[in-house]
Write a protein that holds these residues in place. Sequence first.
Motif, PDB file in Angstrom:
ATOM      1  N   LEU A  36       0.811  -1.222   0.000  1.00  0.00           N
ATOM      2  CA  LEU A  36       0.000   0.000   0.000  1.00  0.00           C
ATOM      3  C   LEU A  36       0.841   1.268   0.000  1.00  0.00           C
ATOM      4  N   ALA A  37       1.924   1.315   0.770  1.00  0.00           N
ATOM      5  CA  ALA A  37       2.634   2.560   1.041  1.00  0.00           C
ATOM      6  C   ALA A  37       3.098   3.266  -0.232  1.00  0.00           C
ATOM      7  N   PRO A  38       2.564   4.459  -0.523  1.00  0.00           N
ATOM      8  CA  PRO A  38       3.061   5.232  -1.671  1.00  0.00           C
ATOM      9  C   PRO A  38       4.386   5.890  -1.312  1.00  0.00           C
ATOM     10  N   PRO A  39       5.329   5.953  -2.250  1.00  0.00           N
ATOM     11  CA  PRO A  39       6.627   6.545  -1.941  1.00  0.00           C
ATOM     12  C   PRO A  39       6.515   8.048  -1.739  1.00  0.00           C
ATOM     13  N   PRO A  40       7.281   8.610  -0.811  1.00  0.00           N
ATOM     14  CA  PRO A  40       7.234  10.060  -0.584  1.00  0.00           C
ATOM     15  C   PRO A  40       7.878  10.817  -1.729  1.00  0.00           C
ATOM     16  N   ALA A 139     -10.984   6.880  -6.448  1.00  0.00           N
ATOM     17  CA  ALA A 139     -10.682   6.251  -5.169  1.00  0.00           C
ATOM     18  C   ALA A 139     -10.676   7.350  -4.124  1.00  0.00           C
ATOM     19  N   ARG A 140     -11.043   6.984  -2.904  1.00  0.00           N
ATOM     20  CA  ARG A 140     -11.155   7.977  -1.831  1.00  0.00           C
ATOM     21  C   ARG A 140     -10.319   7.554  -0.622  1.00  0.00           C
ATOM     22  N   ALA A 141      -9.711   8.534   0.017  1.00  0.00           N
ATOM     23  CA  ALA A 141      -8.993   8.304   1.267  1.00  0.00           C
ATOM     24  C   ALA A 141      -9.317   9.445   2.215  1.00  0.00           C
ATOM     25  N   ALA A 142      -9.421   9.124   3.502  1.00  0.00           N
ATOM     26  CA  ALA A 142      -9.660  10.146   4.521  1.00  0.00           C
ATOM     27  C   ALA A 142      -8.934   9.747   5.790  1.00  0.00           C
ATOM     28  N   LEU A 143      -8.276  10.726   6.399  1.00  0.00           N
ATOM     29  CA  LEU A 143      -7.488  10.495   7.604  1.00  0.00           C
ATOM     30  C   LEU A 143      -7.772  11.618   8.593  1.00  0.00           C
ATOM     31  N   THR A 144      -8.260  11.265   9.781  1.00  0.00           N
ATOM     32  CA  THR A 144      -8.422  12.248  10.841  1.00  0.00           C
ATOM     33  C   THR A 144      -7.116  12.312  11.617  1.00  0.00           C
ATOM     34  N   ARG A 161      -7.618  17.701  12.235  1.00  0.00           N
ATOM     35  CA  ARG A 161      -8.130  17.887  10.874  1.00  0.00           C
ATOM     36  C   ARG A 161      -8.589  16.547  10.302  1.00  0.00           C
ATOM     37  N   ARG A 162      -9.635  16.597   9.493  1.00  0.00           N
ATOM     38  CA  ARG A 162     -10.014  15.424   8.701  1.00  0.00           C
ATOM     39  C   ARG A 162      -9.539  15.696   7.277  1.00  0.00           C
ATOM     40  N   LEU A 163      -8.507  14.995   6.881  1.00  0.00           N
ATOM     41  CA  LEU A 163      -7.880  15.197   5.580  1.00  0.00           C
ATOM     42  C   LEU A 163      -8.496  14.230   4.569  1.00  0.00           C
ATOM     43  N   ARG A 164      -8.867  14.761   3.412  1.00  0.00           N
ATOM     44  CA  ARG A 164      -9.511  13.939   2.379  1.00  0.00           C
ATOM     45  C   ARG A 164      -8.803  14.125   1.048  1.00  0.00           C
ATOM     46  N   ALA A 165      -8.802  13.057   0.243  1.00  0.00           N
ATOM     47  CA  ALA A 165      -8.231  13.144  -1.102  1.00  0.00           C
ATOM     48  C   ALA A 165      -8.898  12.105  -1.995  1.00  0.00           C
ATOM     49  N   THR A 166      -8.940  12.408  -3.277  1.00  0.00           N
ATOM     50  CA  THR A 166      -9.432  11.457  -4.272  1.00  0.00           C
ATOM     51  C   THR A 166      -8.395  11.310  -5.372  1.00  0.00           C
ATOM     52  N   ALA A 167      -8.508  10.223  -6.132  1.00  0.00           N
ATOM     53  CA  ALA A 167      -7.628   9.990  -7.275  1.00  0.00           C
ATOM     54  C   ALA A 167      -8.442   9.306  -8.364  1.00  0.00           C
ATOM     55  N   PRO A 168      -8.129   9.563  -9.635  1.00  0.00           N
ATOM     56  CA  PRO A 168      -8.891   8.943 -10.724  1.00  0.00           C
ATOM     57  C   PRO A 168      -8.767   7.422 -10.704  1.00  0.00           C
ATOM     58  N   LEU A 169      -9.875   6.756 -11.012  1.00  0.00           N
ATOM     59  CA  LEU A 169      -9.920   5.300 -11.089  1.00  0.00           C
ATOM     60  C   LEU A 169     -10.082   4.915 -12.553  1.00  0.00           C
ATOM     61  N   ALA A 183      -2.765   6.355  -4.778  1.00  0.00           N
ATOM     62  CA  ALA A 183      -2.676   7.772  -5.135  1.00  0.00           C
ATOM     63  C   ALA A 183      -3.532   8.625  -4.194  1.00  0.00           C
ATOM     64  N   ALA A 184      -4.714   8.130  -3.837  1.00  0.00           N
ATOM     65  CA  ALA A 184      -5.560   8.883  -2.902  1.00  0.00           C
ATOM     66  C   ALA A 184      -4.892   8.992  -1.540  1.00  0.00           C
ATOM     67  N   LEU A 185      -4.280   7.902  -1.076  1.00  0.00           N
ATOM     68  CA  LEU A 185      -3.576   7.946   0.206  1.00  0.00           C
ATOM     69  C   LEU A 185      -2.391   8.904   0.135  1.00  0.00           C
ATOM     70  N   ALA A 186      -1.715   8.942  -0.996  1.00  0.00           N
ATOM     71  CA  ALA A 186      -0.601   9.886  -1.168  1.00  0.00           C
ATOM     72  C   ALA A 186      -1.089  11.322  -1.014  1.00  0.00           C
ATOM     73  N   GLY A 187      -2.267  11.611  -1.554  1.00  0.00           N
ATOM     74  CA  GLY A 187      -2.827  12.951  -1.411  1.00  0.00           C
ATOM     75  C   GLY A 187      -3.074  13.321   0.035  1.00  0.00           C
ATOM     76  N   VAL A 188      -3.562  12.362   0.815  1.00  0.00           N
ATOM     77  CA  VAL A 188      -3.805  12.597   2.237  1.00  0.00           C
ATOM     78  C   VAL A 188      -2.484  12.772   2.985  1.00  0.00           C
ATOM     79  N   LEU A 189      -1.496  11.953   2.663  1.00  0.00           N
ATOM     80  CA  LEU A 189      -0.198  12.050   3.330  1.00  0.00           C
ATOM     81  C   LEU A 189       0.468  13.397   3.057  1.00  0.00           C
ATOM     82  N   GLY A 190       0.319  13.904   1.842  1.00  0.00           N
ATOM     83  CA  GLY A 190       0.864  15.216   1.522  1.00  0.00           C
ATOM     84  C   GLY A 190       0.246  16.311   2.391  1.00  0.00           C
ATOM     85  N   GLN A 191      -1.062  16.226   2.595  1.00  0.00           N
ATOM     86  CA  GLN A 191      -1.737  17.199   3.460  1.00  0.00           C
ATOM     87  C   GLN A 191      -1.279  17.053   4.911  1.00  0.00           C
TER      88      GLN A 191
END
Length: 208
Positions: A36-40, A139-144, A161-169, A183-191
């Motif tokens: 799962l882990a997207p590279p930084p 795809a959707r990811a959300a992290l509080t 914060r509740r961080l949310r991100a989406t990515a094209p499927l 990709a969605a998780l990467a968006g959340v991690l960036g935030q």
Amino acid sequence: MSLDRRHFLLATPLALAGCGGILAKQPYVARSDWPLAPPPPVGAGVGGRGVVQVQGIAAGPTLSQRGLITLLADGSIHQGYYNRWATAPAQATTAALIAWLEASGAFAAVVGEGSSLTPDLIVEGTLDTLLADPAAQVARAALTLVVAKPVGIGERPLAQRRLRATAPLAGVTAPDLVAAQRAALAGVLGQAVALVRGLGAAGGADSH
């Protein structure tokens, strides 16, 4: 040996052979474990200050299992049996958040629970959402995320914060589902990195 018994013994191999032919027509489907882990991002700065401790990210109600989650058209959740994450999503998110904060270069050290270093900031949270939504083609990811500053024997919350991100499927095959959720998780991690970095740069000042 009676005629009936001999007939049974002769017929049994034929019957078993017939069953074997039926079973052979059902292909074996192996389970696939996907990392799962997207590279930084690369090329981050170095020489940051302060110590950040990342505590274990908790799993939301639907994320205690490893199966890939798909949101069906009727609003129900399907959790895959043959396609799973190699590591439980919340555990993978914890490791990924540590890696992303380290790669940011904003801190002198980023540690997990149990470290002997005294942290300047403590980060914890809950992975609320990680799924594919084929109907919306995303795809959707959300992290509080909760960031706190140690004060004496306690902690002073700085931000939640509740961080949310989406990515094209792109499709509904397993590689499509995996790539989009990563990709969605990467968006959340960036935030998350931006939030923690901002609080660190502010010297632990309140942020709301």
